[in-house]
Scaffold this active site. Structure first.
Site, PDB file in Angstrom:
ATOM      1  N   TRP A 116       0.859  -1.181   0.000  1.00  0.00           N
ATOM      2  CA  TRP A 116       0.000   0.000   0.000  1.00  0.00           C
ATOM      3  C   TRP A 116       0.893   1.229   0.000  1.00  0.00           C
ATOM      4  O   TRP A 116       2.094   1.147   0.248  1.00  0.00           O
ATOM      5  CB  TRP A 116      -0.937   0.001   1.220  1.00  0.00           C
ATOM      6  CG  TRP A 116      -2.119   0.915   1.022  1.00  0.00           C
ATOM      7  CD1 TRP A 116      -2.316   2.151   1.549  1.00  0.00           C
ATOM      8  CD2 TRP A 116      -3.264   0.665   0.198  1.00  0.00           C
ATOM      9  NE1 TRP A 116      -3.503   2.689   1.112  1.00  0.00           N
ATOM     10  CE2 TRP A 116      -4.108   1.788   0.284  1.00  0.00           C
ATOM     11  CE3 TRP A 116      -3.651  -0.413  -0.599  1.00  0.00           C
ATOM     12  CZ2 TRP A 116      -5.317   1.878  -0.403  1.00  0.00           C
ATOM     13  CZ3 TRP A 116      -4.858  -0.327  -1.278  1.00  0.00           C
ATOM     14  CH2 TRP A 116      -5.680   0.811  -1.173  1.00  0.00           C
ATOM     15  N   ASP A 166      -0.171  11.856  -0.213  1.00  0.00           N
ATOM     16  CA  ASP A 166      -1.252  12.748   0.182  1.00  0.00           C
ATOM     17  C   ASP A 166      -2.481  11.951   0.619  1.00  0.00           C
ATOM     18  O   ASP A 166      -2.431  10.723   0.767  1.00  0.00           O
ATOM     19  CB  ASP A 166      -1.579  13.715  -0.959  1.00  0.00           C
ATOM     20  CG  ASP A 166      -2.069  13.010  -2.227  1.00  0.00           C
ATOM     21  OD1 ASP A 166      -2.287  11.790  -2.210  1.00  0.00           O
ATOM     22  OD2 ASP A 166      -2.242  13.698  -3.253  1.00  0.00           O
ATOM     23  N   GLU A 169      -3.233   9.000  -1.509  1.00  0.00           N
ATOM     24  CA  GLU A 169      -2.172   8.009  -1.681  1.00  0.00           C
ATOM     25  C   GLU A 169      -1.474   8.158  -3.026  1.00  0.00           C
ATOM     26  O   GLU A 169      -1.240   7.200  -3.738  1.00  0.00           O
ATOM     27  CB  GLU A 169      -2.728   6.588  -1.468  1.00  0.00           C
ATOM     28  CG  GLU A 169      -2.814   6.244   0.004  1.00  0.00           C
ATOM     29  CD  GLU A 169      -4.200   5.827   0.471  1.00  0.00           C
ATOM     30  OE1 GLU A 169      -5.089   5.660  -0.367  1.00  0.00           O
ATOM     31  OE2 GLU A 169      -4.376   5.693   1.685  1.00  0.00           O
ATOM     32  N   GLU A 325     -18.320   6.345  -2.598  1.00  0.00           N
ATOM     33  CA  GLU A 325     -17.106   7.150  -2.554  1.00  0.00           C
ATOM     34  C   GLU A 325     -17.180   8.264  -3.593  1.00  0.00           C
ATOM     35  O   GLU A 325     -16.842   9.416  -3.324  1.00  0.00           O
ATOM     36  CB  GLU A 325     -15.889   6.266  -2.815  1.00  0.00           C
ATOM     37  CG  GLU A 325     -14.551   6.992  -2.710  1.00  0.00           C
ATOM     38  CD  GLU A 325     -13.391   6.028  -2.805  1.00  0.00           C
ATOM     39  OE1 GLU A 325     -12.614   5.943  -1.833  1.00  0.00           O
ATOM     40  OE2 GLU A 325     -13.249   5.364  -3.858  1.00  0.00           O
TER      41      GLU A 325
END
Length: 376
Positions: A116, A166, A169, A325
């Site tokens: 990640w 940020d 990502e 989202e």
């Protein structure tokens, strides 16, 4: 917004509080999304802190407190790791990004075993800001979270100035202004809370002052906040630096110019994009970002604009009662949407952060009254 609209949004906000409470892990973590393939099983400090702030504002005191308990456990379990990071910074030999704290954790407290975009300091500032605000809002002693707050301050003093990923990502090579805003909010809240030892409070104030100076110096272009130091672009996350974080005054020239730039460049009919070059799922509009802009507009005294943004966000609800989202009504890069669907499936729905920001704005606009649990 008509009275009927207000009633419907109030009902959606109340259901959102219940949805978040129902999905909260027994250990206190808020899942980012219970079904989305890339988020399932994980909780973020940043997203979770804003979720907790929304729940706290709605009077769900115990839910928010249990999330902050979870944050503290994550930090205390990594106390030795934080000490190593702090010591290396003090010696002038900072550790590499790969050895920093992760940005998300499994519900049980592990770092996770998949790759990640991990080094992000924003969440560590945001949770401290949120827990201090929670304590002030409900008259709670911060002693319960003193250990986690202190560890976060140490970590942020050592790392908060560094380039990192940020909110989205992306772009680990830059120093992001919204990230600096989260760092300032957390350090200033901790320093002003009275919970820190004097030397740690002084260190927090000094680091916050340096980060604030960098925002107001290197992080401004054409009179508004910029996406990152040296950029001329804006990012919708900058609205949060104005409100609810309150780092930049909403009524000041910089705050007004920033909100105007975000609205002019990223807002279409009430739906807000992340940034102009966004290609994630085609670069759609995010309900949670409309709510951030709404909170900032409300803080600046424009409640009509805030209500319009809330109405747009509420209008993205699915037939199942979930907020996504993002939505695909106005894509910036429609040719890039399918590649993400193929990679991770359809857009994260429900996204708890979306539900929480709608709750937070609904409370701020007196559309949703806080529950009795929070009236103390």
């Amino acid at each position: 917004m008509t009275s009927t609209d207000t009633s419907g949004i109030a009902e959606l906000a109340a259901r959102s509080v219940q949805l978040i409470a129902d999905l909260q892990h027994p250990g206190g973590a808020y899942p980012a999304s219970p079904t989305f393939s890339a988020y399932r099983g994980y909780s973020w400090f940043r997203d979770g802190a804003f979720i907790a702030d929304g729940m706290s504002s709605a009077g769900a005191v115990d839910s928010a407190s249990r999330f902050f308990d979870w944050c503290q456990r994550m930090l205390q379990q990594r106390g030795d790791r934080i000490a190593e990071i702090v010591a290396a910074e003090a010696q002038g030999a900072p550790l590499p990004d790969a050895e920093m704290l992760p940005t998300r954790f499994t519900f049980d407290g592990d770092d996770g075993d998949d790759d990640w975009w991990d080094f992000q300091t924003d969440g560590y500032g945001t949770w401290v800001w949120a827990v201090v605000a929670h304590g002030e809002r409900h008259g709670l002693s911060l002693d319960r979270w003193a250990g986690g707050i202190a560890l976060s301050v140490d970590y942020l003093v050592a790392t908060g100035h560094r380039a990192c990923f940020d909110w989205w990502e992306e772009h680990h090579e830059h120093v992001h202004v919204s990230t600096l805003g989260c760092v300032v909010a957390g350090l200033e809240a901790a320093a002003d809370s009275g919970i820190l030892a004097p030397d740690r409070a002084d260190a927090a104030r000094s680091a916050a002052s340096a980060a604030r100076a960098r925002i107001e110096g290197e992080g401004v272009r054409d009179g508004h906040l910029s996406k990152w130091v040296g950029s001329s672009e804006v990012d919708a996350s900058l609205a949060a630096v104005v409100a609810p974080l309150g780092v930049i005054p909403a009524g000041g020239a910089l705050g007004r110019a920033t909100l105007d730039a975000v609205e002019a460049q990223l807002c279409v009919d009430g739906g807000v994009h992340r940034f102009t070059a966004d290609t994630f799922y085609g670069g759609g509009q995010w309900p949670l970002l409309s709510c951030f802009l709404g909170l900032a507009r409300e803080a600046a005294g424009d409640r009509d604009a805030a209500r319009a943004l809330l109405t747009w966000a509420a209008g993205t609800v699915t037939d199942e009662g979930f907020l996504p989202e993002q939505v695909a009504d106005h894509l910036l890069a429609p040719d890039r949407r399918q590649e993400w669907v193929d990679r991770w499936g359809t857009v994260a729905t429900p996204l708890l952060w979306s539900h929480a920001m709608l709750v937070r704005l609904a409370v701020q606009l007196d559309v949703l009254a806080p529950a009795e649990e929070g009236r103390r």
